[in-house]
Design an enzyme around this catalytic site. Sequence first.
Site, PDB file in Angstrom:
ATOM      1  N   SER A 127       0.844  -1.196   0.000  1.00 43.28           N
ATOM      2  CA  SER A 127       0.000   0.000   0.000  1.00 43.28           C
ATOM      3  C   SER A 127       0.873   1.236   0.000  1.00 43.28           C
ATOM      4  CB  SER A 127      -0.900   0.014   1.240  1.00 43.28           C
ATOM      5  OG  SER A 127      -1.586   1.244   1.336  1.00 43.28           O
ATOM      6  N   TYR A 166      -2.914  -0.912  10.267  1.00 38.88           N
ATOM      7  CA  TYR A 166      -2.916  -1.366   8.877  1.00 38.88           C
ATOM      8  C   TYR A 166      -1.623  -0.939   8.189  1.00 38.88           C
ATOM      9  CZ  TYR A 166      -4.181  -1.551   3.925  1.00 38.88           C
ATOM     10  OH  TYR A 166      -4.196  -1.798   2.568  1.00 38.88           O
TER      11      TYR A 166
END
Length: 254
Positions: free
Chosen positions: A147, A160
């Site tokens: 990400s 996350y």
Amino acid sequence: MSALDGRTAIVTGASRGIGRGIAERLAADGALVAVHFGSNEAAARETVEIIEEAGGRAFAFRADLAEPDAVDTFYAALEAGLAEQGAGPEFDILVNNAAGSGSGRIHQLTSEVFDRLFAVNVKAPLFLVQRGLDRLRDGGRIVNISSLVTKNAFPDSVTYAMTKGAVDTMTLALAKELGPRGITVNAVAPGFVATDMNARRRTTPEATAALAALSVFNRLGTPADIADVVGFLVSDDARWITGQYVDASGGSAL
């Protein structure tokens, strides 16, 4: 011949979103695709149907990656599905896409969410690779979905972001470890993609426009945008690329 004819690909979390897009792309390129899902069987079967209607080959199998016996369950279900397809247990491509999200800011954290995110996003991909090494053919491909949050501060979901940082580190280590077998290992890092995972950030046209404006192309990404990058990395054309973090964010936050 298509680029992936005769090859077997596993895509985790392939029932919807980016995972579904990747599964569709690899099937279109000729691979037999194992569509992993954690709980949404109907969506996974829809992915398989989409692939089959387009002339590809796929099957769905279930394993909850948050469970302690996740790896055992995963490979038992995978091998059963491959056998039904007349294939052996060996495979050529593993795409670690499945991930949980939504941990919140630092003052919102709970140990339960922390443990679940690390179980699904970090522990599962690492041990899926470990257990799969005797099944992954030489010259194979591993792609980890990372990400953009590992390169840009993202306090909205600190846990996350931490898990994806671990994925980047794992990618580097595995690339060096598996290089002698001709196996490449790379990470692909999306920005904001129009999927269910970030729907809560797109509740108004203004919110959607703000996310789109982060990209130099002034739009949200699509699953196909990410899938096409993965399709390249698992192809023979990417044989000389390994250990890389590939930014697939549409030039977000440049």
